[in-house]
Design an enzyme around this catalytic site. Structure first.
Site, PDB file in Angstrom:
ATOM      1  N   ASP A   1      -3.906  -3.260   7.426  1.00 55.26           N
ATOM      2  CA  ASP A   1      -3.234  -3.713   8.589  1.00 55.26           C
ATOM      3  C   ASP A   1      -3.641  -3.179   9.899  1.00 55.26           C
ATOM      4  OD1 ASP A   1      -1.965  -5.345   6.882  1.00 55.26           O
ATOM      5  OD2 ASP A   1       0.020  -5.102   7.389  1.00 55.26           O
TER       6      ASP A   1
ATOM      7  N   GLU B   1      -5.420  -3.215   1.338  1.00 54.70           N
ATOM      8  CA  GLU B   1      -5.061  -3.793   2.323  1.00 54.70           C
ATOM      9  C   GLU B   1      -5.085  -3.037   3.584  1.00 54.70           C
ATOM     10  OE1 GLU B   1      -2.126  -7.283   3.992  1.00 54.70           O
ATOM     11  OE2 GLU B   1      -1.483  -6.291   2.343  1.00 54.70           O
TER      12      GLU B   1
ATOM     13  N   HIS C   1      -0.984  -4.678  -2.163  1.00 51.22           N
ATOM     14  CA  HIS C   1      -0.432  -5.187  -0.944  1.00 51.22           C
ATOM     15  C   HIS C   1      -0.175  -4.016   0.034  1.00 51.22           C
ATOM     16  CE1 HIS C   1       3.060  -6.623   1.687  1.00 51.22           C
ATOM     17  NE2 HIS C   1       2.403  -7.264   1.909  1.00 51.22           N
ATOM     18  N   ASN C   2      -0.177  -4.118   1.318  1.00 48.02           N
ATOM     19  CA  ASN C   2       0.168  -2.934   2.366  1.00 48.02           C
ATOM     20  C   ASN C   2      -0.101  -1.766   1.643  1.00 48.02           C
ATOM     21  OD1 ASN C   2       0.692  -5.183   4.046  1.00 48.02           O
ATOM     22  ND2 ASN C   2       3.141  -4.823   4.144  1.00 48.02           N
TER      23      ASN C   2
ATOM     24  N   HIS D   1       2.417  -1.115   9.457  1.00 47.49           N
ATOM     25  CA  HIS D   1       2.913  -2.419   9.488  1.00 47.49           C
ATOM     26  C   HIS D   1       3.510  -2.773  10.814  1.00 47.49           C
ATOM     27  CE1 HIS D   1       5.863  -5.188   6.999  1.00 47.49           C
ATOM     28  NE2 HIS D   1       4.787  -5.801   7.197  1.00 47.49           N
TER      29      HIS D   1
ATOM     30  N   GLU E   1      -6.273  -7.149   7.731  1.00 45.01           N
ATOM     31  CA  GLU E   1      -5.363  -8.057   8.530  1.00 45.01           C
ATOM     32  C   GLU E   1      -5.368  -7.501  10.052  1.00 45.01           C
ATOM     33  OE1 GLU E   1      -0.537  -8.867   8.841  1.00 45.01           O
ATOM     34  OE2 GLU E   1      -1.374  -8.717   6.825  1.00 45.01           O
TER      35      GLU E   1
END
Length: 780
Positions: free
Chosen positions: A362, A360, A330-331, A375, A409
């Site tokens: 973003d 991931e 995640h992230n 983020h 994302e």
């Protein structure tokens, strides 16, 4: 101003004596490494100047060299009175030639590419970016460091033990006279994490001081070492099987392997073990195994608790992709917390090298039409999207050949989405899946085997995949898709404004949309809706809280859903410290992509690494057959009767440990170790038992305690062994751990759980103080 006193000048004779002693020590360590006369090792021992890079304006010369122990790098500062610094070679995770780190790419020019290299460290320690005076010298540093790292890693357990104890003996010898006084022996005990009663220490000292000189030297120190490293538990089992004039014959060894290790062993197997492990050539020629040889076998990887068959890929990799648990992050770009920590391509590299198969990204609009990753709406730093894709391309398949999923994302404008698509197309090339495999519209996922070396994009898509096989008129031209951000905690948002859950329109570039083939992101509107209206490649992401609720209240429905579809789970938005959640209940519900914060060391991450430590660290673990059947009745909560119920009783005897690291920086602090044995799996199998603590002994504590666990669904169970430093007034301090699937446990007497060079130790501060830590136990 503080007055700094110079050390008294040594006499010429003392200088020569110390120089000779230093050369002798170096020669012993060089011989241990098997690098006598090696030019690369001599280069490191001689050392040289390198330019250390921290920023565009901070580039300073530092002298680096390998110390006489052949495992510690030393570098001095050019500042007056500046403390010189060291780091252990054990702490190095890799050495990279060229401007491969973010720092070197950012702070140096392309012209010095060939002179640059980076030393990468384990854990959270920052990289060391360096520039040599020439390309040839840079290659020399890189090749020499890689050689010394490789040779240290290839030392036998016995050699590592001897090297460490010898280093502690040297440190204890304060006046460097090659002798140990009684006070120096006490200092040595503290260094090896052992608190010895003064009377016992005096008795041991006198027993070894054969010359009655008041100090130990030469053979007396060797005798002292033998007394310290004597292992009674080895004597017991070895004595039972050493029936041939005090040695184990090949036949005795076969008997031991069959009866105690429960292995299918032959004389040929015994001969191979003797050839590998017996240090005495005369004994080896007679096809016998001495006690030292037996001890080396116990510490050999073949005798470790992890079934050696499971170290390589042993599962069927030809099943559809959704039939596997997939190691997921995640992230991934974050090195620390979720609010103000640094973003780095190094975070992707570390995750991929750990076997992570779903990362991931973003993505947000950046300057100069270059998308960035960070983020959103926080103070985390930004990295370029194209640099991230380059890093992923380079490191994706170094640990595992199996496919990597890029979970996007996407918050970018259409223009910068086109740039994203261009970068992925040009950098990843033919490795990027941009069309279904085979002819015609697929009806199920391809297998990991079919997707070896490939990249899959997970993200939004403008239309159904089926549209690519329809007429052009049927294809969608709309650039709008519904988006729901996944960065907020569900519970918080349900209690907050309703507008926070409001769906919004995202403009989507066709070039990026067309790259989404097998992992199209869609909203989840219930299991029945998904079954009736969604194609196999349409998948949903679930917030941690929602996923846990479904796993508890609708476990069987969730499992059936995951037989046909992929599910991705991600941490709650409230975990701003990058903490994790327990992945086990989600695996029990068949969820494949259970994404964790890889940068955070914790029990949850230990479980994740333990789940994927087997099957060649491929990042893919085949789900049990009953979790791949659409008509399954399996429910991990109710545990009705079925093929999943395979009741087993796990017997564990925790015997002893050796050379546990200190967890307290205080010199006088000694570990009071205890061992916890945990089972993680379906709720009925979750259990924990622990030994008593052993006071003031981290060197060779012994427990000899037996535990028994009932396990009903062994296919999903993980076993975790934890060593802690007991504290009666506060929480115990973590020392080390090892986790693996129950089905990968090797049964038998004297299986060894080993940490070599702290490979499995996790802590927020370095614990690379010991080269070997072992826990012996029996499982059945």
């Amino acid at each position: 101003m503080k007055c700094l006193q110079r050390q008294p000048k040594l006499s010429r004779a003392e200088e020569l004596r110390r120089c000779a002693r230093s050369q002798k020590v170096t020669q012993m360590n060089v011989k241990l490494l098997g690098l006598e006369g090696d030019a690369d090792l001599q280069f490191l021992l001689q050392g040289g100047d390198l330019l250390k890079v921290r920023s565009t304006s901070w580039k300073k010369t530092r002298f680096f060299k390998l110390q006489e122990d052949c495992k510690t790098m030393w570098h001095e500062s050019k500042k007056t009175f500046k403390t010189n610094q060291t780091f252990s070679v054990d702490e190095i995770s890799g050495v990279r030639m060229g401007r491969q780190s973010e720092g070197l790419r950012k702070y140096t020019e392309e012209q010095v590419e060939g002179r640059c290299f980076s030393i990468m460290f384990k854990g959270r320690r920052k990289n060391l970016d360096l520039i040599a005076s020439s390309e040839e010298e840079a290659r020399k540093w890189v090749n020499s460091l890689e050689k010394i790292i490789s040779n240290l890693n290839n030392l036998t357990c016995q050699q590592k033990t001897e090297h460490w104890i010898y280093s502690c003996l040297r440190k204890a010898d304060k006046n460097k006279d090659d002798k140990l006084s009684q006070s120096e022996v006490q200092n040595f005990f503290r260094l090896i994490n052992l608190d010895v009663d003064d009377d016992y220490a005096e008795m041991l000292f006198k027993k070894c001081d054969k010359s009655k000189s008041g100090y130990l030297a030469g053979e007396e120190i060797e005798h002292f070492y033998d007394l310290l490293t004597h292992r009674e538990e080895i004597d017991v089992i070895y004595g039972e099987y050493a029936k041939t004039t005090g040695f184990m014959s090949s036949e005795n060894l076969v008997e031991f392997l069959l009866k105690e290790q429960r292995e299918k062993a032959t004389l040929a197997d015994a001969h191979k073990i003797i050839e590998k492990c017996e240090p005495d050539e005369n004994v080896k020629q007679k096809k016998l195994l001495s006690k030292d040889g037996f001890l080396m076998y116990v510490h050999h990887p073949e005798a470790w608790i992890l079934n050696p068959v499971h170290k390589d890929v042993y599962q069927d990799m030809s099943q559809p992709l959704n039939h596997y648990f997939i190691s997921s992050s995640h992230n991934t770009y974050l090195m620390e917390d979720q609010l103000k920590g640094p973003s780095s391509t190094e975070a992707y590299i570390r995750a991929l090298l750990k076997g992570c198969r779903c990362v991931e990204l973003d993505c947000w609009d950046g300057d100069d039409d270059e998308p960035v990753i960070y983020h959103g709406y926080t103070f985390t730093s930004k990295i370029l999207f194209k640099d991230t894709i380059k890093a992923i391309k380079e490191y994706a398949f170094k640990t595992s050949d199996y496919p990597v999923i890029l979970s996007l994302e996407n918050h970018c404008s259409v223009k910068q989405q086109e740039v994203m698509a261009h970068h992925m197309s040009t950098i990843l090339g033919s490795a990027l899946i941009t069309a279904p495999l085979g002819d015609g519209m697929p009806t199920e996922f391809p297998s990991p085997e079919e997707l070896k070396g490939k990249f899959l994009i997970k993200g939004k898509r403008l239309n159904k995949l089926e549209a690519t096989f329809a007429t052009k008129a049927a294809a969608a031209d709309d650039t709008d898709v519904t988006e729901e951000e996944e960065s907020n905690d569900e519970e918080e948002k349900e209690e907050a404004k309703e507008s926070s859950k409001k769906k919004k329109k995202l403009k989507l570039a066709k070039e990026l949309s067309d790259m989404v083939i097998y992992c199209k992101s869609v909203h989840f509107h219930g299991f029945e809706d998904a079954r009736q209206n969604l194609s196999f490649y349409e998948m949903s992401s679930f917030k941690e809280g929602k996923a846990m609720k479904l796993a508890e209240e609708s476990a069987n429905a969730y499992i059936r859903h995951n037989v046909e579809k992929l599910s991705r789970i991600y941490p709650a938005g409230s975990r701003t410290d990058s903490s994790n959640y327990n992945p086990v209940p989600l695996w029990n519900a068949g969820c494949q992509i259970v994404a964790l914060n890889f940068q955070t060391t914790c029990t949850d991450m230990d479980l994740n690494l333990g789940r994927f430590v087997v099957n060649g660290k491929s990042g893919y673990i085949l789900k049990p057959a009953y979790m791949r059947d659409i008509a399954t009745e399996f429910d991990p909560i109710t545990l009705t009767r079925g093929d999943w119920l395979k009741h087993k009783t796990l017997h564990v005897m925790v015997i002893s440990a050796h050379q546990l690291p200190k967890v307290n920086k205080k010199k006088s602090s000694i570990v009071d170790p205890l061992v916890k044995v945990q089972v993680h799996g379906v709720p009925a199998d979750v259990a924990e038992k622990e030994t008593n603590a052993v006071d003031n002994n981290g060197f060779n504590p012994s427990w000899n305690e037996n535990f028994q666990f009932d396990v009903y669904v062994p296919d999903l169970a993980l076993v975790r062994f934890v060593v802690e430093d007991y504290d009666s007034t506060s929480d115990n301090e973590f020392v080390g751990q090892y986790t693996l699937p129950l089905s990968s446990l090797k049964m038998g007497e004297f299986s060894s759980w080993l940490w070599i060079f702290a490979a499995f130790i996790r802590s927020f501060r370095p614990l690379l103080l010991k080269p070997l830590m072992a826990l012996c136990f029996q499982t059945s």
